[in-house]
Motif scaffolding. Structure first.
Motif, PDB file in Angstrom:
ATOM      1  N   ALA A 228       0.833  -1.207   0.000  1.00 35.62           N
ATOM      2  CA  ALA A 228       0.000   0.000   0.000  1.00 35.62           C
ATOM      3  C   ALA A 228       0.868   1.257   0.000  1.00 35.62           C
TER       4      ALA A 228
ATOM      5  N   SER B 192       2.542   1.711  -3.343  1.00 33.65           N
ATOM      6  CA  SER B 192       1.568   2.188  -4.322  1.00 33.65           C
ATOM      7  C   SER B 192       1.296   3.679  -4.141  1.00 33.65           C
ATOM      8  N   ASP B 193       1.203   4.139  -2.889  1.00 29.90           N
ATOM      9  CA  ASP B 193       0.945   5.566  -2.625  1.00 29.90           C
ATOM     10  C   ASP B 193       2.082   6.435  -3.164  1.00 29.90           C
TER      11      ASP B 193
ATOM     12  N   GLN C  37      -7.893   7.861  -2.840  1.00 31.49           N
ATOM     13  CA  GLN C  37      -7.879   9.278  -3.265  1.00 31.49           C
ATOM     14  C   GLN C  37      -7.869   9.427  -4.784  1.00 31.49           C
TER      15      GLN C  37
ATOM     16  N   SER D 131      -9.975   0.701  -5.937  1.00 34.27           N
ATOM     17  CA  SER D 131      -8.976   1.011  -4.904  1.00 34.27           C
ATOM     18  C   SER D 131      -9.359   0.323  -3.599  1.00 34.27           C
TER      19      SER D 131
ATOM     20  N   ASP E   2      -2.374  -7.496   0.482  1.00 37.78           N
ATOM     21  CA  ASP E   2      -3.198  -6.554  -0.271  1.00 37.78           C
ATOM     22  C   ASP E   2      -3.108  -6.757  -1.782  1.00 37.78           C
TER      23      ASP E   2
ATOM     24  N   PRO F 105      -3.877  -2.751  -3.329  1.00 40.77           N
ATOM     25  CA  PRO F 105      -3.055  -1.810  -2.562  1.00 40.77           C
ATOM     26  C   PRO F 105      -3.345  -0.338  -2.826  1.00 40.77           C
ATOM     27  N   TYR F 106      -4.239  -0.002  -3.763  1.00 35.67           N
ATOM     28  CA  TYR F 106      -4.392   1.393  -4.187  1.00 35.67           C
ATOM     29  C   TYR F 106      -5.131   2.251  -3.157  1.00 35.67           C
ATOM     30  N   ASP F 107      -4.630   3.480  -2.970  1.00 34.61           N
ATOM     31  CA  ASP F 107      -5.307   4.510  -2.172  1.00 34.61           C
ATOM     32  C   ASP F 107      -6.607   4.908  -2.876  1.00 34.61           C
TER      33      ASP F 107
END
Lengths: 214, 214, 214
Positions: free
Chosen positions: B13, B16-17, C137, C88, B167, C133-135
């Protein structure tokens, strides 16, 4: 070869390999069955049930389901061929209790089950493709028992030996049963020799040339 | 930053951010990979293989599969790009044994594996999208190795750092590798501060305004 | 009947059976929710959020998500109705920490979550249909809170009691809540009598004729 020996010494991949070699390349399912109750291996002879969805009030609720579990024999694996329907949980705690009482080794459901926590507490082997809380009454019912059924293109005949494990499900046609089991036992030995040679540093390519199995 | 540090301190995570922030918003897979052998985290550099289904007798069975496992380097993660095919279990105990011998850290299979119980006993990390008991011989084969492959829209280049965890899977393009890892380390600290503030009673809205991360 | 009693003594299958009997045959989901953090049961009152995918820069990131978690009440179960989107991971460690702080019992996500390992370490109950894993936002956002939402054809109204367990998820409409819970308690007793009779050797058919439940 008794069912306990088969369960302890063999596994679906080696049975599938031997069936391939004998000209039976379509004896394993590919759709994912989940070992819902945490027990990853199940072996026995097929006790088959064929299910259908329904959309009206059932005048004889559970009629053939009850006959099926009450007529299980020791070593049977109950096969519920419900075409993958997720309309209701067709197998649950009470059918599990009744079938185990007759010696049933476990159940394979192409469809949904319920009472998973309770069947896990019973340590009853359950392989299924779905789950939901709905009762089967007025939603699904057994329309035939002790008939050949097909799941994911594989035929399960009454009395065939079936094995389910972490990799999937394999059915052995009865007319090649002894041959398959004997050859599988031999192939397990050959695989062990290959693996040990690789573990001791032999490259995979050389091991395959040397032992002829992978 | 060595692979052990990355594995212990970072997670998909946060990678990815950071990749999002640097303008790489498409580095993670969304299809569900199962950690089949019970090991939930895997980090290393991509050793890629491209697979194809086949429907004829293979004159050179396992040829490039064997080359792939025999040429693994320490820290490699074997990537098997098989387009999600469920035709056979393309990775099993013997390939796992051989690749581990060369230092391979684990395998990511977009497709099916077999011998899951044995690979779990080996404690070999395996992330896959399917499982079945069938041998790959005459069903699927490697047609290229050490080439870029695409899984679920994400490109895996040979040598790229890849991480798989609960994840999902994230790949870091090599030309931004150092920057990504450094920024990820910093973001972990910021997230820890935010979480601790919330744990101590700060409302989530105020925490986001204060620390700027979520 | 308090929430702890319901959680300890009842289960989704019996709630579904009673709702069937009262003329509410559509109160359970059939799509598979995974108990991602290893906790298999969750009971509480629905705190609903409705999500939408988005494809532009969000000028107020996380705005209603933060309001939702900050306004949770003790015993709430956060419902994230995201239409199963896998765009996400819309719920993760920081929202879990914030909602738990307000007394939230757990979360049900029709969509994807992330930070699964961390939420498992927190022992926070999370049922979800996907993971990545994606946020969230700029990818997904809450567009309404405290409104009725529909998941897999089942309506979740704010304040309804919801139960999630290994079999699935059941929602109890508030105007029949007391009746459902009372009847469920009675049905558990009848099922226990049936099971014990079968355990003691009664055939399933006779048990069903005798006790009238299965």
């Amino acid at each position: 070869m008794d069912l306990d020996f088969i369960k302890n010494e063999l596994y679906t991949a080696v049975l599938s390999d031997v069936l391939d070699a004998l000209g039976y390349p379509n004896q394993a399912t590919r759709i994912p069955f989940t070992p819902c109750t945490g027990i990853g291996k199940l072996v026995g002879r097929c006790k088959t049930t064929l299910w259908a969805d329904m959309f009206h009030k059932d005048v004889h609720p559970y009629e053939l389901e009850l006959k099926a579990v009450d007529s299980c024999q020791p070593g049977d694996v109950l096969i519920a061929a419900a075409q993958g329907s997720n309309r209701s949980g067709i197998f649950g705690e009470l059918l599990a209790t009744a079938s185990r009482n007759r010696g049933c080794a476990g159940v394979i459901v192409h469809g949904a089950v319920r009472d998973i926590a309770k069947m896990a507490a019973m340590q009853f082997p359950v392989f299924a493709t779905a789950k939901n809380p709905y009762d089967s009454q007025n939603r699904q019912r057994v329309i035939d028992l002790d008939v050949p059924v097909v799941i994911d293109g594989v035929t399960f005949n009454p009395g065939d030996i079936v094995m389910a494990d972490e990799d999937g499900i394999v059915v052995i046609p009865q007319h090649v049963e002894n041959e398959v089991l004997e050859l599988a036992k031999q192939k397990v030995s050959a695989e062990n020799r290959t693996r040990d040679a690789i573990k001791n540093g032999m490259k995979a390519e050389e091991a395959y040339l040397t032992f002829g199995v992978l």
